[in-house]
Design an enzyme around this catalytic site. Structure first.
Site, short mmCIF file in Angstrom:
data_model
loop_
_atom_site.label_atom_id
_atom_site.label_comp_id
_atom_site.label_asym_id
_atom_site.label_seq_id
_atom_site.Cartn_x
_atom_site.Cartn_y
_atom_site.Cartn_z
N GLY A 1 0.80 -1.24 0.00
CA GLY A 1 0.00 0.00 0.00
C GLY A 1 0.82 1.27 0.00
O GLY A 1 0.26 2.36 0.13
N ASP B 1 7.57 -8.25 4.48
CA ASP B 1 7.72 -8.82 3.14
C ASP B 1 6.49 -9.68 2.86
O ASP B 1 6.24 -10.66 3.57
CB ASP B 1 9.01 -9.68 3.15
CG ASP B 1 9.22 -10.39 1.81
OD1 ASP B 1 8.34 -10.29 0.93
OD2 ASP B 1 10.28 -11.03 1.67
N LYS C 1 -3.82 -3.52 -5.02
CA LYS C 1 -4.14 -2.55 -6.07
C LYS C 1 -2.90 -2.29 -6.92
O LYS C 1 -1.87 -1.86 -6.41
CB LYS C 1 -4.64 -1.24 -5.44
CG LYS C 1 -4.88 -0.13 -6.42
CD LYS C 1 -5.62 1.03 -5.76
CE LYS C 1 -5.47 2.31 -6.55
NZ LYS C 1 -4.23 3.02 -6.22
N HIS D 1 0.63 -7.10 -11.50
CA HIS D 1 1.18 -7.01 -12.88
C HIS D 1 2.70 -6.83 -12.85
O HIS D 1 3.34 -6.97 -13.89
CB HIS D 1 0.50 -5.87 -13.66
CG HIS D 1 0.87 -4.50 -13.16
ND1 HIS D 1 0.24 -3.92 -12.09
CD2 HIS D 1 1.80 -3.63 -13.56
CE1 HIS D 1 0.78 -2.73 -11.87
NE2 HIS D 1 1.74 -2.52 -12.74
C1 LIG Z 1 3.22 -0.51 -7.69
S1 LIG Z 1 3.50 -0.15 -6.05
C2 LIG Z 1 1.95 -0.44 -5.33
C3 LIG Z 1 1.00 0.64 -5.49
C4 LIG Z 1 -0.08 0.78 -4.45
N1 LIG Z 1 -0.76 -0.48 -4.19
C5 LIG Z 1 -1.07 1.83 -4.94
O1 LIG Z 1 -2.14 1.47 -5.41
O2 LIG Z 1 -0.71 3.03 -4.90
C6 LIG Z 1 4.37 -1.55 -5.48
C7 LIG Z 1 4.68 -1.50 -4.00
O3 LIG Z 1 5.06 -2.82 -3.60
C8 LIG Z 1 6.00 -2.70 -2.58
N2 LIG Z 1 6.68 -3.99 -2.44
C9 LIG Z 1 7.53 -4.57 -3.30
N3 LIG Z 1 7.93 -5.78 -2.85
C10 LIG Z 1 7.30 -5.97 -1.66
C11 LIG Z 1 7.31 -7.03 -0.71
N4 LIG Z 1 8.04 -8.13 -0.93
N5 LIG Z 1 6.54 -6.91 0.37
C12 LIG Z 1 5.80 -5.80 0.59
N6 LIG Z 1 5.76 -4.74 -0.28
C13 LIG Z 1 6.49 -4.83 -1.39
C14 LIG Z 1 6.87 -1.56 -3.05
O4 LIG Z 1 7.64 -1.01 -2.01
C15 LIG Z 1 5.83 -0.59 -3.61
O5 LIG Z 1 5.40 0.32 -2.63
#
Ligand SMILES: C[S@@+](CC[C@H](N)C(=O)[O-])C[C@H]1O[C@@H](n2cnc3c(N)ncnc32)[C@H](O)[C@@H]1O
Length: 369
Positions: free
Chosen positions: A214, A256, A270, A274
């Site tokens: 998020g 994580d 959200k 992808h």
């Molecule tokens: C595309 S963004 C998500 C956008 C958000 N859901 C929104 O709608 O604004 C991807 C997010 O996934 C997080 N992320 C990546 N790998 C992760 C993991 N293993 N566990 C938790 N969060 C993770 C990143 O830090 C980033 O904030």
């Protein structure tokens, strides 16, 4: 003989078809110039200048506002003519004085507007048209010929030596890393309010929700504002949660998602899946399943993502397919059609799903344990 029968199987185009084919080939070969003209307009701040001129301008007034040399007027006209024809600005060429106006696309590129539904898209344009993305796209044929280890790295990763959206991307180019981060945020946040308004029922009766990945909590705060009774938790990586607001009513958890997702009645993903390949999506969804109760107790995963389909017409479908190419060239993720989604839901142990609504290019899917 074989060659002759092959030739006869292909209908020979008529003269009219050949001429049309040539013009179409020009278009398809040169579309990158539209992208570059758009990038140029963003870099020159043309949408903001038109906005500051009252939303409608003649070319000489635009040139003066942009502080460009007088000799560039005919060139500005050529760029604006192409961008208006491509639908990025509106124009009135039949009037005595040729004028250009903002339309919804260029409105998204105006700097400094304060409005809930205005999500400034400059960095989406700049990141997707950056040198690193374009070079990765230019390397596609070479990438196809390479026998690469599984899971298959993207052309970006193979060419530049580091993955995109990774902690090492800044080692490749600090500026690129920052532009991409802002481009992703612009992409993710657009239409957030619309989704909550249009899919009101999605959150009705939900007592607790974890927004998995998020980020800075923007979506969770918007949900909380619309549904003050929901206990909202945001899960993201420690470096993201370290910058979370102190007291906005949302519970922030650093972690994580492959290891643990904070339990809630509903988990929201959200525009997350992808970015990941199918195997990783199954692992993420298995963790989601562990975090939610049974369907009878309201357990569900809410997914907001593109659902590839030509049902909304060829232009929307082309946008979705281009977003799939963007994933293919730059990261290991992909866009999915309904069958692809169903396969990973079932693989992750879910029993049912429902596409609740299509919102623009995206779909809202509920997945049940
Ligand atoms: C595309 S963004 C998500 C956008 C958000 N859901 C929104 O709608 O604004 C991807 C997010 O996934 C997080 N992320 C990546 N790998 C992760 C993991 N293993 N566990 C938790 N969060 C993770 C990143 O830090 C980033 O904030």
């Amino acid at each position: 003989m074989a060659a002759a029968s092959k030739t006869s199987a292909v209908p020979i185009p008529t003269d009219a078809e050949l001429l049309q084919a040539q013009a179409d080939l020009w278009r398809h070969s040169l579309y990158y110039l539209t992208s570059m003209a758009l990038k140029c307009a963003v870099e020159l701040h043309i949408p903001t200048a038109i906005h500051d001129l009252g939303g409608n301008t003649s070319l000489p007034d635009l040139l003066a506002k942009l502080n460009l040399p007088a000799a560039k007027l005919p060139f500005l006209r050529r760029i604006m003519r192409l961008l208006a024809t491509s639908g990025i600005f509106a124009s009135d060429n039949n009037a005595e004085v040729e004028t250009y106006r903002l339309n919804p696309i260029s409105w998204l590129l105006v700097e400094g507007i304060e409005a809930e539904d205005h999500t400034y898209q400059k960095f989406f344009v700049l990141s997707t048209n950056s040198r690193h993305y374009v070079e990765a796209a230019l390397s596609l044929a070479d990438w196809f010929k390479k026998d690469l280890p599984l899971p298959t790295p993207s052309p970006f990763e193979v060419l530049h030596g580091v993955p995109l959206l990774d902690e090492n991307t800044s080692l490749l180019d600090e500026e690129l890393d920052q532009i991409v981060e802002q481009g992703v945020a612009a992409h993710d946040n657009l239409a957030g309010g619309t989704i909550i308004r249009e899919c009101h029922d999605l959150f009705k009766g939900v007592e607790s929700l974890t927004d998995c990945c998020g980020g800075d909590g923007k979506t969770a705060r918007a949900i909380l504002k619309a549904f003050p009774g929901i206990k909202c938790t945001v899960l993201d990586l420690p470096k993201v949660i370290a910058n979370a607001p102190d007291s906005d009513g949302v519970n922030y958890v650093a972690g994580d998602m492959f290891k643990f997702i904070p339990p809630a009645q509903a988990v929201l993903l959200k525009v997350v899946l992808h970015l990941w390949n199918d195997e990783d999506c199954v692992k993420i969804l298995q963790q989601c399943r562990k975090a939610i109760p049974s369907r009878e107790k309201g357990g569900k995963v809410i997914i907001i993502e593109i659902v590839l389909s030509n049902s909304m017409g060829p232009i929307m479908y082309e946008s979705q397919l281009l977003m799939d190419m963007l994933m293919m060239v730059n990261i290991r993720g992909r866009q999915r059609d309904e069958n692809d989604w169903r396969e990973i839901f079932m693989e992750a142990g879910f029993t049912d799903y429902k596409i609740i609504k299509k919102i623009g290019a995206r779909g809202v899917i509920e997945v049940y344990p």
